[in-house]
Design a protein around this motif. Structure first.
Motif, mmCIF file in Angstrom:
data_model
loop_
_atom_site.group_PDB
_atom_site.id
_atom_site.type_symbol
_atom_site.label_atom_id
_atom_site.label_comp_id
_atom_site.label_asym_id
_atom_site.label_seq_id
_atom_site.Cartn_x
_atom_site.Cartn_y
_atom_site.Cartn_z
ATOM 1 N N ARG A 101 32.332 45.396 32.590
ATOM 2 C CA ARG A 101 31.951 44.268 31.845
ATOM 3 C C ARG A 101 33.194 43.281 31.789
ATOM 4 O O ARG A 101 32.819 42.176 31.496
ATOM 5 C CB ARG A 101 31.619 44.822 30.339
ATOM 6 C CG ARG A 101 30.458 45.582 30.213
ATOM 7 C CD ARG A 101 29.240 45.089 30.815
ATOM 8 N NE ARG A 101 27.998 46.131 30.275
ATOM 9 C CZ ARG A 101 26.943 45.861 30.945
ATOM 10 N NH1 ARG A 101 26.604 44.850 31.470
ATOM 11 N NH2 ARG A 101 26.085 46.812 30.706
ATOM 12 N N ALA A 102 34.448 43.668 31.665
ATOM 13 C CA ALA A 102 35.424 42.813 31.460
ATOM 14 C C ALA A 102 36.828 43.456 31.735
ATOM 15 O O ALA A 102 36.895 44.718 31.910
ATOM 16 C CB ALA A 102 35.798 42.654 29.844
ATOM 17 N N SER A 126 39.754 43.486 42.601
ATOM 18 C CA SER A 126 38.188 42.874 42.243
ATOM 19 C C SER A 126 37.358 42.792 43.534
ATOM 20 O O SER A 126 37.777 42.104 44.440
ATOM 21 C CB SER A 126 38.045 41.746 41.388
ATOM 22 O OG SER A 126 36.859 41.311 41.191
ATOM 23 N N HIS A 300 33.370 39.355 35.193
ATOM 24 C CA HIS A 300 34.144 40.290 34.757
ATOM 25 C C HIS A 300 35.547 39.950 34.637
ATOM 26 O O HIS A 300 36.216 40.772 33.633
ATOM 27 C CB HIS A 300 34.049 41.757 35.284
ATOM 28 C CG HIS A 300 34.488 41.589 36.777
ATOM 29 N ND1 HIS A 300 33.746 40.902 37.564
ATOM 30 C CD2 HIS A 300 35.599 42.101 37.503
ATOM 31 C CE1 HIS A 300 34.388 40.845 39.030
ATOM 32 N NE2 HIS A 300 35.410 41.781 38.777
#
Length: 361
Positions: A101-102, A126, A300
């Motif tokens: 989510r983050a 990422s 995210h």
């Protein structure tokens, strides 16, 4: 419970390439993948999709892709099997399904928050790609159109479009494909000549086919040459874009040579039952397939406040300039030459892990 381990977000081809090099570097890490099974975006491709390159030139680091019998250009399902075997072969620690989510800064670490837990990472790669964020341009009349509107991500097979049409006046399935890139050309070729389908292919400019002998290896070489030229301060070679927009894979080549891939200029608006051009001409449509590209899936990373023009994050290679503990991998040439391809992601993944190891030391 918060776990302390370095994190790769995304378990597709870029995440696995990163995992391979992290294993070799002896880093304690985990790969968090939102999908239920291995294969990344390849598991969601349309039925007829084939790679641009032979298996020998479509491999991740360390493990050549096996040849698919009878298929010089492997199918998407073959790629899924290859990625699943690759993940198992190298013991890459993938947890799935985990939706991140983050990512936030916290006490000198990066806190990765997922729907199944949190991780405290010294560094994060990422590798979420772009497939999960399809782009559809704003065109007048989209809210008036009563047929189906799909994106590349929704397309599977031409059978679902074969007539009779959705509208009472249609004797067959009228399908409009929008986009002059590889996806647009391949899906148009898939639909062209199918009984019960009337195809209209629209592009913003005339289609630019690459020479027929060009494949993924040549594209990777062109992208690499461009990056090296720019890094050395030499003139921009133009990279892949200088060669054309569409790789003439066998199905596209066959449809083109048979005269079935005839493009029209982009329409000006949608109507209730089709599309219209500025000169007053119209075309009926039961479905519009938007093959109009993607944007990087970076939601995210929003808490880090790094995104700039066009939604990109400023990078030096794969490293985020404003957050050196973060690397971005597999989003396109801005995160490494041809890094969104199987053959191209290995080198930037290796460099990202090298820089991570240097930082952690």
């Amino acid at each position: 419970m918060t776990q302390q381990v370095d994190v790769v977000v995304g378990g597709g081809q870029a995440g696995l390439a990163a995992g391979f090099h992290l294993r070799r570097a002896g880093v304690d890490f985990v790969v968090l993948d939102a999908q239920h099974r291995p294969g990344g975006a390849w598991r969601h491709m349309w039925d007829s999709l084939h790679l641009f390159s032979p298996a020998a030139y479509s491999s991740l680091p360390g493990r050549p892709m096996p040849v698919q019998p009878g298929r010089p250009y492997p199918e998407a399902a073959h790629v899924v099997d290859y990625l699943a075997e690759y993940e198992q072969r190298y013991g890459i620690p993938v947890q799935r399904p985990v939706r991140v989510r983050a990512v936030r800064r916290e006490d000198g670490f990066l806190r990765v928050e997922g729907d199944t837990g949190t991780w405290r990472a010294r560094a994060v790669i990422s590798a979420t790609g772009t497939w999960w964020r399809p782009f559809v341009p704003a065109v007048p009349g989209q809210d008036l159109f009563t047929g189906r509107q799909l994106h590349t991500v929704d397309y599977r097979t031409p059978k679902e479009f074969a007539g009779p049409g959705i509208h009472p006046a249609a004797a067959w399935g009228n399908v409009i494909v929008v986009g002059g890139g590889n996806s647009g050309a391949q899906i148009a070729a898939d639909l062209a000549g199918v009984d019960g389908v009337e195809l209209t292919w629209v592009t913003r400019r005339p289609p630019r086919y690459l020479p027929d002998d060009i494949d993924g290896r040549a594209l990777f070489d062109a992208a690499t040459a461009r990056r090296r030229a720019l890094e050395a301060g030499r003139p921009d070679t133009g990279g892949v874009a200088s060669l054309g927009d569409i790789v003439a894979v066998p199905p596209v080549r066959a449809a083109r040579d048979a005269g079935r891939l005839v493009h029209r200029a982009m329409f000006d608006r949608l109507t209730a039952h089709g599309v219209a051009w500025a000169d007053g001409t119209t075309a009926a449509a039961d479905a519009v397939i938007w093959c109009t590209g993607f944007r990087p899936a970076l939601a995210h990373l929003a808490p880090l406040g790094l995104r700039g023009a066009r939604g990109h994050i400023a990078t030096d290679g794969t490293r985020a300039i404003a957050e050196p503990r973060l690397h971005l991998l597999g989003y396109g040439d801005w995160t490494g030459p041809a890094s969104a391809t199987l053959i191209g992601v290995g080198r930037p993944a290796r460099e990202a892990v090298r820089q991570m190891s240097d930082l952690l030391r």
